[in-house]
Scaffold this motif. Structure first.
Motif, PDB file in Angstrom:
ATOM      1  N   MET A 260       0.828  -1.155   0.033  1.00 24.45           N
ATOM      2  CA  MET A 260       0.126  -0.049  -0.150  1.00 24.45           C
ATOM      3  C   MET A 260       0.808   1.311   0.053  1.00 24.45           C
ATOM      4  O   MET A 260       0.568   2.354  -0.795  1.00 24.45           O
ATOM      5  N   ILE A 261       1.788   1.163   0.800  1.00 27.58           N
ATOM      6  CA  ILE A 261       2.722   2.331   0.975  1.00 27.58           C
ATOM      7  C   ILE A 261       3.492   2.525  -0.532  1.00 27.58           C
ATOM      8  O   ILE A 261       3.729   3.594  -0.991  1.00 27.58           O
ATOM      9  N   LEU A 262       3.877   1.619  -1.296  1.00 33.11           N
ATOM     10  CA  LEU A 262       4.551   1.673  -2.505  1.00 33.11           C
ATOM     11  C   LEU A 262       3.510   2.198  -3.442  1.00 33.11           C
ATOM     12  O   LEU A 262       3.841   2.746  -4.344  1.00 33.11           O
ATOM     13  N   SER A 263       2.101   1.641  -3.523  1.00 32.51           N
ATOM     14  CA  SER A 263       1.290   2.089  -4.451  1.00 32.51           C
ATOM     15  C   SER A 263       1.121   3.632  -4.094  1.00 32.51           C
ATOM     16  O   SER A 263       0.964   4.418  -5.171  1.00 32.51           O
ATOM     17  N   SER A 264       0.998   4.112  -2.885  1.00 32.63           N
ATOM     18  CA  SER A 264       0.780   5.590  -2.832  1.00 32.63           C
ATOM     19  C   SER A 264       2.102   6.167  -3.054  1.00 32.63           C
ATOM     20  O   SER A 264       1.840   7.268  -3.580  1.00 32.63           O
ATOM     21  N   LEU A 265       3.205   5.846  -2.908  1.00 32.33           N
ATOM     22  CA  LEU A 265       4.290   6.685  -3.568  1.00 32.33           C
ATOM     23  C   LEU A 265       4.437   6.738  -4.981  1.00 32.33           C
ATOM     24  O   LEU A 265       4.515   7.658  -5.616  1.00 32.33           O
ATOM     25  N   MET A 266       3.877   5.587  -5.686  1.00 27.79           N
ATOM     26  CA  MET A 266       4.036   5.836  -7.229  1.00 27.79           C
ATOM     27  C   MET A 266       2.979   6.624  -7.490  1.00 27.79           C
ATOM     28  O   MET A 266       3.169   7.384  -8.511  1.00 27.79           O
ATOM     29  N   LEU A 267       1.548   6.748  -6.974  1.00 28.77           N
ATOM     30  CA  LEU A 267       0.720   7.777  -7.133  1.00 28.77           C
ATOM     31  C   LEU A 267       1.010   9.094  -7.020  1.00 28.77           C
ATOM     32  O   LEU A 267       0.765   9.848  -7.781  1.00 28.77           O
ATOM     33  N   LEU A 268       1.674   9.208  -5.994  1.00 30.25           N
ATOM     34  CA  LEU A 268       2.376  10.883  -5.690  1.00 30.25           C
ATOM     35  C   LEU A 268       3.444  10.872  -6.884  1.00 30.25           C
ATOM     36  O   LEU A 268       3.359  12.130  -7.387  1.00 30.25           O
ATOM     37  N   LEU A 269       4.199  10.098  -7.338  1.00 28.19           N
ATOM     38  CA  LEU A 269       5.253  10.227  -8.085  1.00 28.19           C
ATOM     39  C   LEU A 269       4.523  10.701  -9.489  1.00 28.19           C
ATOM     40  O   LEU A 269       4.766  11.669 -10.128  1.00 28.19           O
ATOM     41  N   ILE A 270       3.446   9.874  -9.778  1.00 22.84           N
ATOM     42  CA  ILE A 270       2.669  10.038 -11.311  1.00 22.84           C
ATOM     43  C   ILE A 270       2.024  11.391 -11.081  1.00 22.84           C
ATOM     44  O   ILE A 270       1.888  12.199 -12.164  1.00 22.84           O
ATOM     45  N   VAL A 271       1.323  11.896  -9.909  1.00 25.57           N
ATOM     46  CA  VAL A 271       0.787  13.147  -9.798  1.00 25.57           C
ATOM     47  C   VAL A 271       1.712  14.319  -9.833  1.00 25.57           C
ATOM     48  O   VAL A 271       1.386  15.593 -10.736  1.00 25.57           O
ATOM     49  N   PHE A 272       2.661  14.321  -9.124  1.00 23.25           N
ATOM     50  CA  PHE A 272       3.790  15.356  -9.313  1.00 23.25           C
ATOM     51  C   PHE A 272       4.632  15.496 -10.450  1.00 23.25           C
ATOM     52  O   PHE A 272       5.277  16.465 -10.680  1.00 23.25           O
ATOM     53  N   ARG A 273       4.553  14.369 -11.226  1.00 21.24           N
ATOM     54  CA  ARG A 273       5.552  14.336 -12.427  1.00 21.24           C
ATOM     55  C   ARG A 273       4.703  15.388 -13.338  1.00 21.24           C
ATOM     56  O   ARG A 273       5.478  15.979 -14.386  1.00 21.24           O
ATOM     57  N   SER A 274       3.432  15.187 -13.524  1.00 22.37           N
ATOM     58  CA  SER A 274       2.886  16.319 -14.507  1.00 22.37           C
ATOM     59  C   SER A 274       2.584  17.425 -14.014  1.00 22.37           C
ATOM     60  O   SER A 274       2.957  17.829 -12.863  1.00 22.37           O
ATOM     61  N   ARG A 275       2.864  18.641 -15.020  1.00 20.71           N
ATOM     62  CA  ARG A 275       2.748  20.064 -14.553  1.00 20.71           C
ATOM     63  C   ARG A 275       1.426  20.175 -13.972  1.00 20.71           C
ATOM     64  O   ARG A 275       1.503  21.357 -12.947  1.00 20.71           O
ATOM     65  N   SER A 276       0.265  19.813 -14.063  1.00 19.15           N
ATOM     66  CA  SER A 276      -0.873  20.175 -13.411  1.00 19.15           C
ATOM     67  C   SER A 276      -1.057  19.366 -11.990  1.00 19.15           C
ATOM     68  O   SER A 276      -2.155  19.663 -11.466  1.00 19.15           O
ATOM     69  N   GLY A 277      -0.259  18.420 -11.784  1.00 23.67           N
ATOM     70  CA  GLY A 277      -0.375  17.744 -10.615  1.00 23.67           C
ATOM     71  C   GLY A 277      -0.555  18.557  -9.316  1.00 23.67           C
ATOM     72  O   GLY A 277      -1.381  18.161  -8.491  1.00 23.67           O
ATOM     73  N   GLY A 278       0.246  19.429  -9.197  1.00 17.19           N
ATOM     74  CA  GLY A 278       0.222  20.214  -7.828  1.00 17.19           C
ATOM     75  C   GLY A 278      -0.983  21.002  -7.772  1.00 17.19           C
ATOM     76  O   GLY A 278      -1.638  21.207  -6.714  1.00 17.19           O
ATOM     77  N   ARG A 279      -1.620  21.413  -8.947  1.00 16.54           N
ATOM     78  CA  ARG A 279      -2.757  22.193  -8.693  1.00 16.54           C
ATOM     79  C   ARG A 279      -4.018  21.197  -8.504  1.00 16.54           C
ATOM     80  O   ARG A 279      -4.869  21.768  -7.788  1.00 16.54           O
ATOM     81  N   VAL A 280      -3.998  20.230  -8.945  1.00 22.19           N
ATOM     82  CA  VAL A 280      -5.004  19.024  -8.393  1.00 22.19           C
ATOM     83  C   VAL A 280      -4.889  18.768  -6.908  1.00 22.19           C
ATOM     84  O   VAL A 280      -5.992  18.622  -6.283  1.00 22.19           O
ATOM     85  N   VAL A 281      -3.827  18.632  -6.458  1.00 21.56           N
ATOM     86  CA  VAL A 281      -3.532  18.315  -5.067  1.00 21.56           C
ATOM     87  C   VAL A 281      -4.046  19.488  -4.348  1.00 21.56           C
ATOM     88  O   VAL A 281      -4.779  19.348  -3.244  1.00 21.56           O
ATOM     89  N   ALA A 282      -3.607  20.652  -4.613  1.00 27.42           N
ATOM     90  CA  ALA A 282      -4.086  22.043  -3.820  1.00 27.42           C
ATOM     91  C   ALA A 282      -5.461  22.336  -3.974  1.00 27.42           C
ATOM     92  O   ALA A 282      -6.352  22.739  -2.930  1.00 27.42           O
ATOM     93  N   SER A 283      -6.134  21.829  -5.231  1.00 31.27           N
ATOM     94  CA  SER A 283      -7.562  22.163  -5.266  1.00 31.27           C
ATOM     95  C   SER A 283      -8.526  21.091  -4.350  1.00 31.27           C
ATOM     96  O   SER A 283      -9.389  21.321  -3.814  1.00 31.27           O
TER      97      SER A 283
END
Length: 79
Positions: A1-24
């Protein structure tokens, strides 16, 4: 579960709009918690109390003010 969470965070923050999605999403959670807190503050007048837990917070986060009204309607219907 920790590994999948880290992979999800990596994918979200790798894209340019990922930070905006998390902030929203974070802003929506804070607004939903505030709405539920205010509803519980005025419960002495309205006699409607909703607990602030993951189910109510998730509903209010996804649906906003209509979600809070939906939760109040379900609470009143099940009394």
């Amino acid at each position: 579960m920790i590994l999948s969470s880290l992979m999800l965070l990596l994918i979200v923050f790798r894209s340019r709009s990922g930070g905006r999605v998390v902030a929203s999403l974070g802003l929506n959670v804070v607004v939903a918690a505030f709405l539920l807190y205010v509803l519980n503050l005025v419960s002495s007048y309205t006699h409607v109390e909703l607990p602030i837990n993951t189910a109510t917070l998730g509903t209010a986060t996804l649906l906003g003010i209509p979600g809070v009204m939906l939760l109040v309607g379900v609470k009143l219907a099940l009394l």
